[in-house]
Design an enzyme around this catalytic site. Structure first.
Site, short mmCIF file in Angstrom:
data_model
loop_
_atom_site.label_atom_id
_atom_site.label_comp_id
_atom_site.label_asym_id
_atom_site.label_seq_id
_atom_site.Cartn_x
_atom_site.Cartn_y
_atom_site.Cartn_z
N LYS A 273 0.83 -1.20 0.00
CA LYS A 273 0.00 0.00 0.00
C LYS A 273 0.87 1.26 0.00
CE LYS A 273 -3.67 -2.07 2.86
NZ LYS A 273 -4.83 -1.84 1.99
N ARG A 347 -10.49 -11.59 1.59
CA ARG A 347 -11.37 -12.61 1.01
C ARG A 347 -10.71 -13.99 1.02
NH1 ARG A 347 -11.42 -8.87 -4.13
NH2 ARG A 347 -11.11 -7.47 -2.37
#
Length: 495
Positions: A273, A347
C-alpha cells in the site's frame, strides 16, 4: 482507560445535592413528574433563559443553571430531547456529553414531555451513557489542558418503575461490554495486538462459559486452510484461527454463525500500500473484533441460542516468504484462486473460514464481517455498511434491525454477471476483478464458499474504524456490528 460512570436506577425524586438533569421540548414542556418536582420558580427561570439562549429543544440543546433558586441541587441542566420518540441510546450519550468533567454526582430524571421512559427505554438510555463514556487512552502518559480524564461519576437515573429498569439493564450492560471489548481490540496498536495475542484475548471468553479452541499453523495446515495461511506466510508472527462456541439453547440445535476477518496489520503484502495512512491498517481486524465482542455479549447475557464465532488472525507483510501476484493457491474447499493482488487478502482469509464453519457446524446461517474493501467507502461513505446476501429473509432482518438501532446497512447486488469479472484463465477464480465494482466482486468470490447456506456479508470498512464521531462514540474504533448482531439474535433466533 476511561472509567464508565456508575449507574443506579431509583425513583423520580429530587436530589439533595449534586447535579440535576431534566428534559424539555422546543415549547419548554416538561414531563409531568419533572414539572411537579421543579415547581413554578424553576419553570419561570427556564422560560426567561430560553428566550435569550434561543433554546430550540432539539436533541442536545441545553439550558444550564448554577445554584437554581428553590432547588437543593447545586446545578440544573435542561436538555432538549428532540422528537416525541427519540433514540434513547443517543439521548443517553448526548446527556453524558453535557455533564461537566468535574461532576462527581448527577441525577437524571428520565421523564419526557410525552411521558416517563419505559424500563427498556431507560436501559437503552443507560447504554448510551456507557458507550459515550468510552475513551481509549491507556497509552497517554501526559495530558494537555482540556484533556483531563473524567473523574469517578455516579449517575442516578430517576425512573417510574425502578425494579423493572434494573431488570432490563443487565442485558444492555452485557452488550455495552461487548462493544467496549471490540473497540479496545480495534484501537490497540499492531505491535501489541498481533495474531497470537489476539487469540489469547479471545480465549479470555472462557471465563464467561464460552468454549474456545485455538488453531495454530500445523492444525490449519492439516485442515487444508491454505488460502488463510498464504496471507500470513510473509509475517514473522504466526497466524491463528480462534473458534468460539456459546451453547445457550438445546444441545444439538443448529447454531448461528459469525465469521470475522482478523488481519491484525495489512501492509498490502508484495502489492504494498502507499505509506500515507497505512497506520490505519491496524484496524483491518475490526470484523474479528466485532465477533469477539458479540460472543462476549451473548455469553454475558446468557442468550438462549447456540452461537459459533470464528476469526482468522493473520498479518499481511512483504517478505521473501510472502505470496506473490501470479501465485495460485488451493483453498480448503478445493477451489483454486489465482493471486492478482496480494492486497486483496481478506477474502482469502474468509474463503477458508466460511467453508470450515459451513462443513463443521452446519449453521442456520452465516454472517461474515470484514473491513474488506475501500470500494464500499466510495459507494456508501461511512454512514452505512455494505450488505450482500444470498437469502432475502436474512437480508431484510439485518436492514430492519440496523435501522432500528442506528447501525445501518445498505443492500448491494450480487449476480452471475459479476462472476465473469473474477473468472481466471488458469485457476477457478482470481482474487480481484479489478477496479470496477470492487466491493461486489469481493462478495461474489465469498459466495462461492457458502454453498446453499443462508449467508450475509457485511463490508464494514467505512463504519468500523475512523467513522465520524457521534453521540455514542468518540473513539477511532466504533465496535460496529456488536449491537446489530446481538439485536438480530435477540429478535429472531433466541428460543
Amino acid at each position: 482507560m476511561a472509567e464508565a460512570p456508575k449507574i443506579a436506577f431509583g425513583p423520580l425524586a429530587m436530589p439533595r445535592k449534586g447535579l440535576l438533569v431534566a428534559f424539555a421540548d422546543g415549547e419548554l414542556r416538561l414531563g409531568a413528574a419533572t414539572a411537579r418536582l421543579l415547581g413554578q420558580t424553576a419553570r419561570d427561570l427556564m422560560v426567561r433563559t430560553a428566550r435569550s439562549d434561543r433554546f430550540t429543544g432539539k436533541l442536545g440543546a441545553v439550558l444550564d443553571f448554577l445554584a437554581p433558586a428553590g432547588l437543593r441541587a447545586e446545578r440544573l441542566i435542561v436538555i432538549g430531547c428532540g422528537s416525541e420518540s427519540p433514540d434513547f441510546v443517543k439521548l443517553g450519550g448526548a446527556t453524558l456529553a453535557k455533564i461537566p468533567q468535574s461532576a462527581a454526582e448527577a441525577t437524571v430524571l428520565l421523564d419526557l414531555p410525552s411521558g416517563a421512559m419505559k424500563p427498556d427505554q431507560a436501559a437503552d438510555f443507560a447504554l448510551g451513557i456507557t458507550l459515550r463514556a468510552y475513551a481509549f487512552d491507556r497509552y497517554k502518559t501526559k495530558r494537555k489542558e482540556g484533556e483531563e480524564k473524567r473523574g469517578k461519576l455516579r449517575i442516578a437515573l430517576g425512573v417510574a418503575n425502578p425494579p423493572a429498569a434494573r431488570k432490563a439493564w443487565p442485558g444492555r450492560e452485557s452488550v455495552a461490554a461487548g462493544v467496549v471489548l471490540a473497540r479496545d481490540l480495534v484501537n490497540e496498536p499492531p505491535n501489541v495486538l498481533y495474531p497470537e495475542e489476539f487469540a489469547r484475548r479471545a480465549a479470555g471468553l472462557k471465563k464467561l462459559g464460552v468454549s474456545v479452541e485455538i488453531l495454530d499453523v500445523p492444525a490449519m495446515r492439516k485442515l487444508g486452510m491454505r488460502t488463510l495461511l498464504a496471507v500470513g506466510q510473509g509475517s514473522a508472527r504466526e497466524s491463528r484461527t480462534a473458534v468460539m462456541r456459546w451453547n445457550g439453547a438445546k444441545a444439538g440445535a443448529a447454531p448461528v454463525a459469525f465469521i470475522g476477518k482478523g488481519v491484525c496489520f495489512d501492509t498490502g503484502g508484495i502489492s504494498i500500500k502507499p505509506a500515507a495512512n497505512m497506520e490505519d491498517m491496524k484496524g483491518d481486524m475490526a470484523g474479528a473484533a466485532c465477533v469477539v465482542g458479540l460472543m462476549h455479549a451473548l455469553a454475558a447475557r446468557k442468550a438462549r441460542v447456540n452461537a459459533v464465532g470464528v476469526i482468522g488472525l493473520v498479518e499481511n507483510m512483504p517478505d521473501g516468504k510472502a505470496q506473490r501476484p501470479g501465485d495460485i493457491v488451493t483453498s480448503m474447499s478445493g477451489q483454486t484462486i489465482e493471486i492478482i493482488n496480494t492486497d486483496a487478502e481478506g477474502r482469502l482469509v474468509l474463503s477458508d473460514l466460511l467453508h470450515y464453519v459451513n462443513k463443521r457446524f452446519k449453521p442456520k446461517f452465516m454472517i461474515d464481517l470484514a473491513t474488506l474493501t475501500g470500494a464500499i467507502i466510495v459507494a456508501l461513505g461511512q454512514e452505512y455498511a455494505g450488505l450482500f446476501a444470498n437469502d432475502e429473509r436474512l437480508a431484510e432482518r439485518l436492514v430492519k434491525v440496523g435501522g432500528e438501532i442506528g447501525e445501518r446497512v445498505w443492500r448491494m447486488p450480487l449476480g452471475p454477471e459479476y462472476d465473469k469479472m473474477i473468472d481466471s484463465k488458469v485457476a477457478d477464480m482470481k482474487n480481484t476483478g479489478g477496479r470496477w465494482g470492487g466491493a461486489i466482486t469481493a462478495a461474489q468470490l465469498l459466495q462461492r464458499f457458502v454453498d446453499k447456506t443462508p449467508w450475509a456479508h457485511l463490508d464494514i470498512a467505512g463504519t468500523a474504524m475512523g467513522s465520524p464521531q457521534s453521540d455514542i462514540n468518540r473513539s477511532w474504533g466504533s465496535g460496529f456490528g456488536v449491537r446489530l448482531l446481538d439485536r438480530l439474535v435477540a429478535e429472531y433466533y433466541e428460543k
